[in-house]
Scaffold this motif. Structure first.
Motif, mmCIF file in Angstrom:
data_model
loop_
_atom_site.group_PDB
_atom_site.id
_atom_site.type_symbol
_atom_site.label_atom_id
_atom_site.label_comp_id
_atom_site.label_asym_id
_atom_site.label_seq_id
_atom_site.Cartn_x
_atom_site.Cartn_y
_atom_site.Cartn_z
ATOM 1 N N TYR A 407 -7.534 12.301 3.115
ATOM 2 C CA TYR A 407 -6.121 11.922 3.094
ATOM 3 C C TYR A 407 -5.891 10.840 4.131
ATOM 4 O O TYR A 407 -6.399 10.931 5.264
ATOM 5 C CB TYR A 407 -5.248 13.139 3.404
ATOM 6 N N SER A 409 -2.724 8.475 5.780
ATOM 7 C CA SER A 409 -1.304 8.189 5.887
ATOM 8 C C SER A 409 -1.087 7.174 6.994
ATOM 9 O O SER A 409 -1.814 7.156 7.993
ATOM 10 C CB SER A 409 -0.499 9.467 6.180
ATOM 11 N N GLN A 413 3.419 7.622 5.608
ATOM 12 C CA GLN A 413 3.376 7.189 4.206
ATOM 13 C C GLN A 413 1.975 7.378 3.646
ATOM 14 O O GLN A 413 0.982 6.944 4.259
ATOM 15 C CB GLN A 413 3.802 5.732 4.092
ATOM 16 N N TYR A 414 1.883 8.001 2.483
ATOM 17 C CA TYR A 414 0.591 8.269 1.854
ATOM 18 C C TYR A 414 -0.030 6.968 1.346
ATOM 19 O O TYR A 414 0.642 6.128 0.744
ATOM 20 C CB TYR A 414 0.750 9.246 0.703
ATOM 21 N N ASP A 416 -3.255 5.681 -0.966
ATOM 22 C CA ASP A 416 -4.259 6.125 -1.921
ATOM 23 C C ASP A 416 -5.608 5.522 -1.552
ATOM 24 O O ASP A 416 -5.829 4.317 -1.688
ATOM 25 C CB ASP A 416 -3.859 5.697 -3.339
ATOM 26 N N SER A 458 7.492 10.685 1.430
ATOM 27 C CA SER A 458 6.194 10.126 1.099
ATOM 28 C C SER A 458 6.253 9.188 -0.097
ATOM 29 O O SER A 458 5.447 8.280 -0.219
ATOM 30 C CB SER A 458 5.193 11.256 0.811
ATOM 31 N N GLU A 459 7.217 9.407 -0.997
ATOM 32 C CA GLU A 459 7.344 8.556 -2.179
ATOM 33 C C GLU A 459 8.806 8.129 -2.321
ATOM 34 O O GLU A 459 9.575 8.729 -3.069
ATOM 35 C CB GLU A 459 6.891 9.304 -3.441
#
Length: 546
Positions: A407, A409, A413-414, A416, A458-459
């Motif tokens: 993971y 961040s 904020q995530y 990908d 996060s989104e």
């Protein structure tokens, strides 16, 4: 997509097949480096030439602020401007470019600029300008030229003639990447980036050229005057230096970064091939070079090895670095070979490795050292004390992520990691640095800025205001600050507390007072917005009035 190149590396004991599968805009694979004692390296080059660092810096500023872009371009175009540097060498030009670009932007964006320039992120955009210039029919013998509705002018006299006559052709189509110099209706200058050309009969003049040349300074000055006085749309598309610019060059730093095909950072492979044969050559120089490289890596290392700070020892006694490195290797070998780790020593070995990396002056170098020499460092790592904040952070992550998850961040904020590449990562870092810079302008402390950035969802939605995560870090705490509690506050002790009282008729048809938390009102307000403050004030008044 480019073909999949296959590189065969032969040795006495067989062969190794290396496959590269890289998708890029029309790339071509560069030649393999010459034979090296440590292996073979493969680089990837683009079909276009290297672009100027000065122009890439200008594009970086254009993404942040059009005003900053034009001030930067005009500063380098004025030979008597405010550009100060020590000489015209590579280091002097590099320092002057960074210093000039750092004026007017946040500290975070200024510190990110060298990394963005090293990635050559904006080189494809400059190649787009070159393609547009070629499609418009660039004059071969001109360093700078102006396109006015399909007609070209490379001198001031030709430009004056085109601007005085009525434009007959269609205006040049503009794009999002174009730099437009414009003026507002109240007489003040506004510099904007336009994506759609204006309709009507407005004259559109597109300047192709290189800042730092005499022709650019002349044509740019005239077009700015016409944009402010006559209302033409002045568009600038930067171009790299051409052969015709040799006699026009006023600023030698405009050529920094050019020369040869563009090598693409972030794409390439380096493979180490171990030589198992005996060598009859004198390799003492190669060993000394390897020792020097290791000593240089140790110079920025603040971690200790068996209680010794070898990085600091090498800095203080450089003449004894060979002996210090040998002593360090002996300590590492003894720590890993003589000491047998118990089962309980392995319990926090991962946390201890993370603690070692966090405590280093150069965390990236420490990460590489721990990853490559983990068995040798295991004994020393097992004796490190893990800080309480690190344990708490790992415990908090364990409540969210499953074991073995990967993971990433950034400011909450995530990111990908499955589709992550160098350019997209820089885009995220640049966006976060820009937002942090805006928050820092409100005189908030750096830790408060980070706390605000971490509150975002996060989104976030594509349209509308961003969502905010109001969950408390401690699950046992209530993230909402309640102004009153009907069931427990003393001021409501005399109110009835049964739902049956709702059936009692009230004068005027109103609702009876009831000491039960039946309805809840949660107000999430933007304290910088007047309507939000009014709504919050109304909620407070309702509580005060009972």
């Amino acid at each position: 997509m480019a073909r999949v190149p296959r590189v065969w590396v032969h040795s006495r004991f067989g062969c190794v097949v290396l496959l590269l599968n890289i998708a890029l805009l029309a790339p071509s694979v560069g030649h393999a480096a010459r034979a090296h004692s440590r292996g073979a390296s493969i680089s990837l080059t683009a079909k276009w030439d290297s672009t100027a660092t000065l122009l890439e810096t200008a594009e970086y500023l254009a993404d942040e602020s059009p005003e900053q872009f034009w001030q930067y371009v005009e500063g380098w175009s004025n030979p008597e401007g405010s550009i100060h540097r020590q000489g015209n060498g590579t280091n002097a030009c590099w320092s002057a470019i960074l210093t000039t670009a750092s004026v007017g932007i946040s500290t975070g964006l200024a510190s990110l600029l060298p990394t963005v320039l090293a990635s050559r992120k904006y080189s494809p955009r400059l190649e787009v300008y070159a393609t547009l210039a070629a499609d418009a029919g660039a004059p071969k013998q001109a360093c700078c030229w102006v396109d006015v509705h399909g007609q070209h002018a490379s001198t001031l006299a030709q430009l004056s003639k085109l601007l005085t006559q009525e434009a007959s052709g269609l205006p040049t189509e503009l794009y999002d990447v174009d730099h437009v110099y414009n003026q507002t209706g109240d007489g003040t200058t506004r510099l904007i980036a336009a994506s759609v050309p204006n309709g009507g009969k407005q004259t559109v003049a597109v300047l192709y050229g290189l800042p730092g040349t005499e022709c650019f300074a002349t044509l740019h000055s005239r077009l700015v005057h016409e944009a402010l006085s006559s209302g033409i749309k002045y568009v600038f598309r930067p171009l790299a230096a051409r052969n015709a610019c040799a006699s026009q060059l006023l600023e030698p730093c405009a050529l920094l970064g050019t020369g040869g095909k563009l090598q693409l950072p972030g794409f390439g492979v380096e493979m180490a091939v171990k030589n198992m044969e005996y060598s009859a050559l004198d390799d003492s120089k190669a060993k000394q070079a390897a020792a020097d490289a290791e000593a240089e890596a140790l110079s920025g290392d603040s971690g200790d090895t068996e209680g010794f700070l070898f990085g600091r020892l090498v800095e203080r006694r450089p003449e004894a670095k060979a002996g210090l490195l040998a002593f360090r290797e002996a300590l590492l070998a003894s720590a890993s070979g003589d000491q047998k780790l118990k089962v309980w020593d392995l319990k926090d070995l991962g946390l201890q490795a993370a603690q070692r990396i966090l405590a280093a002056a150069d965390p990236l170098a420490a990460l590489a050292d721990v990853a490559q020499n983990f068995p040798a460092l295991a004994g020393a790592l097992s004796r490190l004390e893990v800080a309480a904040p690190l344990r708490a952070e790992v415990a908090a992550n364990a409540r969210i992520l499953p074991p073995g998850a990967t993971y990433l961040s950034l400011n909450g904020q995530y990111v990908d990691v499955g589709s992550l590449d160098l350019i997209s990562l820089l885009d995220v870092v640049q966006r976060e640095s820009r937002l942090a810079g805006h928050l820092a302008e409100t005189w908030l402390a750096s830790e408060d800025v980070l706390a605000l950035l971490a509150l975002r969802g996060s989104e976030p939605p594509q349209d509308g205001p961003p969502r905010v995560d109001i969950m408390a870090e401690d699950p046992t705490e209530d993230p909402i600050l309640w102004l009153n509690d009907l069931e427990n506050d003393r001021r409501y002790a005399r109110w009835p507390s049964t739902l049956m009282d709702l059936l009692q008729p009230m004068y005027g048809g109103g609702m009876p007072a009831l000491a039960v938390n039946l309805l809840h009102l949660t107000v999430v307000a933007d304290l910088a917005s007047a309507p939000s403050l009014a709504a919050a004030a109304a909620a407070v008044d309702a509580v005060v009035d009972g």
